[in-house]
Structures are given as structure tokens and as C-alpha cells.
Write an enzyme that holds these catalytic residues in place. Sequence first.
Site, short mmCIF file in Angstrom:
data_model
loop_
_atom_site.label_atom_id
_atom_site.label_comp_id
_atom_site.label_asym_id
_atom_site.label_seq_id
_atom_site.Cartn_x
_atom_site.Cartn_y
_atom_site.Cartn_z
N ASP A 1 0.86 -1.16 0.00
CA ASP A 1 0.00 0.00 0.00
C ASP A 1 0.92 1.24 0.00
O ASP A 1 2.14 1.14 0.13
CB ASP A 1 -0.96 -0.05 1.20
CG ASP A 1 -2.20 0.78 0.95
OD1 ASP A 1 -3.22 0.53 1.60
OD2 ASP A 1 -2.15 1.69 0.09
C1 GLC Z 1 -4.41 4.09 -0.26
C2 GLC Z 1 -5.29 2.93 0.14
C3 GLC Z 1 -5.34 1.83 -0.88
C4 GLC Z 1 -5.25 2.43 -2.27
C5 GLC Z 1 -3.86 3.01 -2.40
C6 GLC Z 1 -3.64 3.66 -3.76
O1 GLC Z 1 -3.62 4.47 0.83
O2 GLC Z 1 -5.01 2.33 1.38
O3 GLC Z 1 -6.55 1.10 -0.67
O4 GLC Z 1 -5.46 1.43 -3.25
O5 GLC Z 1 -3.57 3.94 -1.37
O6 GLC Z 1 -4.47 4.77 -3.89
#
Ligand code: GLC
Length: 751
Positions: free
Chosen positions: A293
Site C-alpha cells: 500500500d
Molecule cells: C491508499 C489505500 C489503498 C489504495 C492506495 C492507492 O492508501 O489504502 O486502498 O489502493 O492507497 O491509492
Amino acid sequence: MNKTLAKFFILLFAVTTFSCKTESKNTVHHSEETAYDAKVDSLMSLMTLKEKIGQTVMYSGGWSVTGPVISSNNKKFIKEGSVGAMLNVYSVKGTKDLQKMAVEDTRLGIPLLFGYDVIHGFKTIFPINLGLAASFDLEDIEKGSRIAAEEASAEGIHWTFAPMVDIGRDPRWGRISEGAGEDVYLGSEIAKAYVRGFQGEDLSKHNTILACAKHFVGYGAAQAGRDYHTVNMGMDELRNTYLPPFEAAVEEGVETFMTAFNEVNGVPATGNKFLYRDILRDEWGFNGFVVTDYTAINELVMHGYAKDRKHATELAIKAGIDQDMMSSANREFLEELVNEGKVDEALIDDACRRILLAKYKLGLFDDPYRYCDEQREKETIYKPEYLEAARKSAAMCSVLLKNDDKALPLNNNQTIALIGPLVKDKENILGNWGAAGDRTGKAISVHQGIQEYLNDSKIIFAKGCEIEGDDTSEFGKAISAARKADKVVMVMGEDYDMSGEAASRTNINLPGSQTELIKAIRKAVPNKKIILVLMNGRPLDLSEEDTLADAILETWFPGTSGGHGVADVIFGAYNPSGKLPLTFPRTLGQVPIYYNMKNTGRPIPPDNPHEDYKSHYLDAPNTPLYPFGHGLSYTTFDYSDVKLSSKTIGFSDTLTASATITNTGDYDGHEVVQLYIHDKVGSLTRPVKELKGFKKIFLKKGESKTVSFDVTVEDLKYYNANNTFDVEPGEFEIAIKGSSDFDFKQSFILQ
Ligand code: GLC
């Protein structure tokens, strides 16, 4: 020789090597994977360590902000061949500009992957995922994600960071809005439907995109519902509740996984070898790739698991994490770690190979611009049939929680007072994670939806209050509107960014002065029907509203066509069929509360809930306000004649359980028929009941249908005290119902 020509010869070498390899190997047809493997091997044989590390790096293009904004010289890194994927960039032009840099300005011309959070729609936004789950309609969920993939791929997107398959049981947690609720079986079936919708039958088609099962694992169990907070749970809970929806996604062929921000039992997910090597790869055989993430590698330092970012980089790649989203850690430290002998280059080869394989599957090496078709972009976005599908989903996701004295449906010759901060809303209605949806006016408000049914002369609008704040200065106008009308419709709820990421709440009441306004209206018109229409991203504590409103319709955040869908329900064009995918508590003090809890050693006797020395509260019942699986219709359904094909089954038998469901009311309608099982004795204690099947049927008024479910030992297995997925003989209670609110009356023996 110029760069392009050099690159052409390099790629030609890669392809011919592959074709030679195939001819030299044999003429037996290999699986698609093997064919791609040979290509990947050939290409990798040409790549430098730096170029292989480049594939494990992802940066954000900043078109959407989905995490802390960090400036980075993306174009420089892309041109160096140090970037494998980009997120938060879309449109044919936006993606094509960057793709050209990767394909034309780098030594090997390896195309980029473009990823984006297409969670419940891309431009045509569907109801939030918690709402989609309430439809219990797997076909509709698959269809909605197929439409999302059509629109996203038409704007250059190859990969969505969805489905989010985190089980959610704490309404304080803002991201409960993005999942499928509290149940393992429902969550697993819905995870599979999303994967089918996004990935389709053939990833080499330009209207299919990679799906991503996230956030592995346990994110929804964050302490106190506070986002990113610590997760600690026993193996029983981990294996029997939080892991199964992810395993279901793997079984359905999901191509990517994303790490969770949280730690799991002391080890942050992004550095957790047990999760990513032992379970995901060794036990489940997952062969796609894992992305972190947003900045999660860097966060291993804040977790106190890595001493610095370089150490974090080492821990992540060793845990089996393939691609670094936004930490810059892989780009900055991996080469050094290999040169120092701390990281084996083979680990980077594995990561790079998995990412290249995904690009081959998408056909990006055949044509890196195959998702960059401006004509298709123009023709695909907001197709009328997509907006119509979103309207139907909005209706199907609505859950009728209460409907005393048939307050709903309305007819078109009544005057209604239309009150509340969300009546004319066209922004919040999309909910969180609205991707590239338009919050400036494209969405249909509830007001507009109702205008399709009711002449303006029969609508008296008064906003009454804001979503937040304690201003009551507009109450008077709302009360006056209520006094002039036949019925009152109040459209209230949360702001869309009160749920979603980093949006946990310590109370789950209607925000601001909204409840006060309902009280004021009830006091002003004590004998008029008040219909409360809700837009919210989590279960709310509606105990007070339940005493004030005659009808309560939960619409979640119903999306771009939400106003139409909600009005279709309010005026009876669609008979509501939604069922709660999670529990609505009476009070936050009961949380966590969910239907499939354990019995404890001192359960309260049904006939004496306050018996002393039993597991209950002094100040509230154990039961929720509205249970999992609850949802009313404008008609009524009678369940009768539940039959079992046998009272005893062996390990290789199939038990068929059936019931007759009759529409005993005045409206045709859908009913979600639910199958529940209770394993009475286990080597680990088992939940008091578990959903093991559901079927959505349509019955005309007066019509009856027999619905049957086949049960085999596969449906009865769980991870037992020996950590093995198995079934244990004994007595199993069984029921076929329209909600989880029931007591078992029948059972069978497995022996
Ligand atoms: C965010 C979220 C994740 C998302 C990623 C990209 O922090 O936790 O679910 O897909 O970043 O945007």
C-alpha cells in the site's frame, strides 16, 4: 544506431529467443503462462539489475490524492527505466504521454502499468461497496465491476486496486464502507464476483484489467476501529474469518494483492513473511504479484519493525513483496542491498518476473498503447446503459429497515415535504473512493429523482440543517414545510469523507443537528408519516431515529444515478430487496457486534435475558437494532415446509435442504433466501450461526417457490484446533430464512 532501432533489435531478440525457445523445446502446447514465461525469461536476460529493480517501483501521477503527497521526479525516473508502474493517472492522453516515455525513451522500452482505485465505478459511479453487498446480487456486482473496467480501460487504466475484501465488523472504522460487511461467506462470494467483473474472461482483451485483492490482511480488525491501528488476533479468527475472502479471490484468479498498512500480531503486513510466503504463495499457490500500500515500506520504520528505510526495503523484499508503491525505497536501496550481499538478486528477479508476466498477459508488449484509443474513450464513458445499470444497482442496494403502517411506497398525488441536507446533494452521493466520478453536477440527486415522479407543485423543499454543525436556524422553515405536506421525506446522513480512508469516528450517530431536526419535525407533526432516507458509509446508531421515523430506507451512498434509484424505491417502481451485509447496533457500546458470534459459556436464556451471571449488559440488550440479513419489502414472504433430504449424512453425501417461500403480500418482489448452519460442537468453538448460501428469487404476489440448497462436507469445513481445514462429525443445526434473526428448529447428523 539510434535508440529506437537498438530497442527494436533488443525486443526482436527477446521475441525470437522466445520463438526459438518454443521451437527448440517441443511442439507441445504449453499453458499461456509457460508461453509468457519464456518471453519473460528472454527479456530478463537482457535487463540490468537497475532495470529489474525499476519494475518493482511505482509512483503516483497525482491526478488523484490517495495518500500523503510526495513530490518525485517521475518523468526522470521513467526515462531512466526506474519505474514499472504509475498510479493516479488516467485518460488516454495522460497515460499515453507517460507510456511513450517508457517505451520510446528507455533502453528496453518496457511499458508501464497504470493502476487506479476503481472501487465502485470509474466515471459512472455505482453505490459504495457496502451498498453493493446489500444487494446480495452477485450478477449485478459482477456487471457493475465489468462496466467499471470498460470505462477505466477506455481511459488507459490497466489495473484496479480492488476488490477490497477486508471483513469489517467495527462501524467506527471508516473503510468498512469499502468492503462487503461482516460475513465470511458473503464476502468471499462477492470477492469472486468483483474479480470476474474486472478481469473478465481474457486479460489480453483491452477492456479487461488486473484486479487486486486488498488489504492483506486483517485491516478491518484495527483496534477501536481507528484506521491503520494495531491488529492482534488468534489463528482461529485469522484463518476462519479474515483470510477466507482473500483465498476466494486467489481461487477466482486475482492477479495482484496489496499489503495492509497494519501489523498482524506484531509483524507489519508489508514485512510479513508468514502472510506472503507461507500462506499466500506456499499454501494458496498465488503466482501473481504483490504491491505495497501507499508508502507502506517506509512505514515499517514507524512501526518499529525496521531500523531505517534501507532495512525496511530488505525486510519487504524478503517477505515476498514485489512492488513498492510510493516509498521510493526499492529504487533507492535495492541495488545497494544486492551489492552488499544482504538481498539475493534472485528475489528481485522473482519480483520483476511476476510484474513483467502481468504486462505480457495484458498484451502491453504486443501493443503498449492498446488502452489508448481516443475514439473508444469518447464512446465508452457514461454510456446510457451504464447510467441505467447504476440506477438499477442503487435501487437494489437500498435496504428498507423499517416501514410502519406502510408509510412507503409514496404515491404521486400526495404533497411531500422534502427536508434534509442531502436532498439536493450531487457530491456526497458518490460516496468515498469516487475515482474519476464527477462531484460537480453529473450525479442525480434524490430531489431530481423524486421530481421524475412528483410534480414540483407537490414538493415543498426545506434543507433544515447542514450535515455537520449545530445550526438550527433553518428548522422553522422545515417545520413549516412539514405542516403543509401530507408526508415528510427526510434525506440525511454523513458527508462522503466521513468514511473511507483515515476517516474513523468515535461516535456513529447522525452528525450535527440532524437528529434534533427529526425530533422537531416529529413534535410539529405528530401524526404525519416521516420517511427517513439515509446516505452513510457505515452502520449508524439509529436507536433514536427508529422511535421517530415511520420508515427508514438505507441507501448508503447510491452513486451517479442514485437519485433515480432511490426514487424508484420510494415510489414503488422497485420493491426494495436489499439485506444488511452487517449489523446495525443499538449503541456503539455493543461494538463489536455481529450475527455470527460465539455462544460463550453463559449465554442469556431467550426467555430470561436478564438472568444473573449471564453474558449481558446492565444497560442494553445483546441484540442489535437491525441484524445481518435484515431488510423489508413492500410485500411479505412466508417461509414454510423446510425439508431435509436426510437427518443423517456421511462424509461423501450431499444433504439437500429446501423451503417453500410464498409472497403473501400485495406487491411482486425479490427475496434473498438465506441458508444458515450451526456446527454445535467443534475442536474450536464455532459461531452460533453461519451463512452458507443465499439465493435471490422473484415472486409475484401470491406466488410460491421451493428453494433448495445442497450441503456437502465442503460447506462444513473450518480451520480446526490443529490448524487444518477439515470437518468434524457431529450435529449441525440448519435453517432457511430471510434474515439472521431466528432460532434454529432443525438439525442433521454428520457421521
Ligand atoms: C491508499 C489505500 C489503498 C489504495 C492506495 C492507492 O492508501 O489504502 O486502498 O489502493 O492507497 O491509492
